[in-house]
Scaffold this active site. Structure first.
Site, PDB file in Angstrom:
ATOM      1  N   ARG A  19       0.853  -1.192   0.000  1.00 44.12           N
ATOM      2  CA  ARG A  19       0.000   0.000   0.000  1.00 44.12           C
ATOM      3  C   ARG A  19       0.889   1.242   0.000  1.00 44.12           C
ATOM      4  NH1 ARG A  19      -5.426  -1.122   0.931  1.00 44.12           N
ATOM      5  NH2 ARG A  19      -5.857  -3.225   1.733  1.00 44.12           N
ATOM      6  N   HIS A  47      -4.279   2.779  -1.908  1.00 43.13           N
ATOM      7  CA  HIS A  47      -4.068   1.913  -3.076  1.00 43.13           C
ATOM      8  C   HIS A  47      -3.290   2.650  -4.147  1.00 43.13           C
ATOM      9  CE1 HIS A  47      -6.391  -1.604  -2.008  1.00 43.13           C
ATOM     10  NE2 HIS A  47      -7.416  -0.863  -1.672  1.00 43.13           N
ATOM     11  N   ARG A  56      -9.945   5.906  -3.527  1.00 42.17           N
ATOM     12  CA  ARG A  56      -9.019   4.979  -2.868  1.00 42.17           C
ATOM     13  C   ARG A  56      -7.564   5.359  -3.136  1.00 42.17           C
ATOM     14  NH1 ARG A  56     -10.911   2.824   1.214  1.00 42.17           N
ATOM     15  NH2 ARG A  56      -9.594   0.968   1.076  1.00 42.17           N
ATOM     16  N   HIS A  94     -12.315  -2.643  -2.139  1.00 38.98           N
ATOM     17  CA  HIS A  94     -13.395  -1.673  -2.331  1.00 38.98           C
ATOM     18  C   HIS A  94     -13.793  -1.608  -3.805  1.00 38.98           C
ATOM     19  CE1 HIS A  94     -12.615  -0.446   1.760  1.00 38.98           C
ATOM     20  NE2 HIS A  94     -13.558   0.474   1.707  1.00 38.98           N
TER      21      HIS A  94
END
Length: 358
Positions: free
Chosen positions: A82, A177, A171, A118
């Site tokens: 991440r 991300h 995101r 997500h």
């Protein structure tokens, strides 16, 4: 690898650009990140659709659960970093001058980053909703209706892609991300949802089938984890990284760990199977009241209200195994409430009212 580091560094530049130039839209982007939260499938989308169309509602849960299960397996295989911790540990920046990425309360996800859960969950559920809505218009035969169907098709798929793009941008904006991770999540979600378009067996699945599916998903995931652990591969490698580099320890949530999502989804699938195969469901949702719009509207309103009350219940996190057990029970209670408990109560109330009027 060099190629992956280059992909990550280009992703960091995009994140910096978004955080600098889209600061005014921060609240909107945070909201869109919540829209893509897979938990909304069980607490918002499912109760709406199940009362309107039980076939679509049932498919939605199956797609969400299987999609999230694949997401977990992919995360364990791909070992995706991440952004918010990668920039702190990479050696590609000269003189240790790591880029500064802002973090938010929803940034500190603890699982691996690829593919985005997500984005995958959002594309799964919205694909099901769009195809379900279009199934009502595809039967129209006359020329004007065909034209309307084409316009509806263009409109709904445009909405679909706008929502997916907004979820993906949100995101990336919060630095949880990289761009390639959300793109992979969207297309993986579409593939899972498309695979269920012709899977009609789930509509007539018995409780035994639901239990067997749950056991398979759990045993496969746990076995995969244990085998790799024996090979000295730690699939929970991302959790300490998240705890180390999160800007605020209070933003770390056990609910974002890989096994928390697995338990939550297995609970939801079990609750759906228990509800659909219960006497309460057969009595209420298969009875004469089930065709009445007033019955459906009351069920939707009551279900949404009940599920919001469930969301207020906070599960204790001091003991991990207790958290997982209670999370499973809470997740099972949500579809059980929507499918059986609420419709049965509404059915009983309407029947009592009819008797008094007579």
């Amino acid at each position: 690898s060099v190629k992956m580091d280059l992909l990550h560094s280009n992703g960091v530049l995009i994140i910096q650009h978004l955080q600098r130039d889209y600061r005014a839209y921060q609240d909107l982007l945070n909201f869109m990140s919540h829209v893509g939260d897979p938990r909304n499938i069980f607490s918002i989308y499912f109760p709406l659709w199940f009362q309107l169309n039980q076939v679509v509602g049932t498919k939605m849960i199956w797609v969400a659960v299987i999609g999230d299960w694949f997401n977990l397996i992919f995360k364990w295989i791909l070992f995706g970093h991440r952004p918010y911790w990668w920039v702190q540990e990479t050696m590609i920046y000269p003189n240790q001058s790591s880029p500064c990425l802002e973090q938010f309360p929803i940034t500190c996800e603890t699982g691996p980053g690829s593919p985005s859960g997500h984005a995958m969950g959002s594309s799964c559920v919205w694909y099901v909703m769009v195809t379900a809505a279009l199934s009502y218009t595809v039967r129209w035969k006359d020329k004007s209706a065909v034209t309307l169907h084409r316009l509806t098709w263009s409109f709904l798929w445009s909405i679909f892609w706008i929502i997916q793009i907004c979820v993906c941008i949100s995101r990336v904006f919060i630095a949880t991300h990289f761009p390639h991770q959300v793109i992979l999540g969207v297309f993986a979600g579409i593939l899972v949802a498309a695979a269920f378009e012709r899977t009609s067996a789930i509509q007539t699945a018995s409780l035994r089938t639901y239990i067997q599916t749950n056991l398979f998903l759990f045993i496969f995931a746990l076995g995969f984890y244990l085998i790799l652990k024996l090979l000295d591969v730690d699939l929970l490698w991302s959790v300490p990284k998240a705890k180390k580099w999160c800007a605020n320890p209070d933003w770390i949530n056990i609910d974002t760990t890989p096994f928390a999502g697995l338990v939550r989804n297995l609970g939801a699938l079990f609750g759906l199977g228990l509800g659909i195969n219960s006497e309460m469901f057969i009595t209420s949702c298969k009875g004469k009241n089930s065709c009445k719009m007033s019955f459906r509207i009351l069920c939707i309103a009551a279900s949404l209200a009940m599920l919001q009350l469930y969301n207020l219940v906070k599960i204790p996190t001091h003991t991990e195994y207790l958290f997982y057990i209670l999370s499973f029970c809470k997740s099972a209670a949500m579809p059980l409430t929507v499918v059986a408990l609420v419709p049965y109560c509404v059915h009983s109330l309407m029947r009592t009212t009819e008797k008094k009027l007579n």
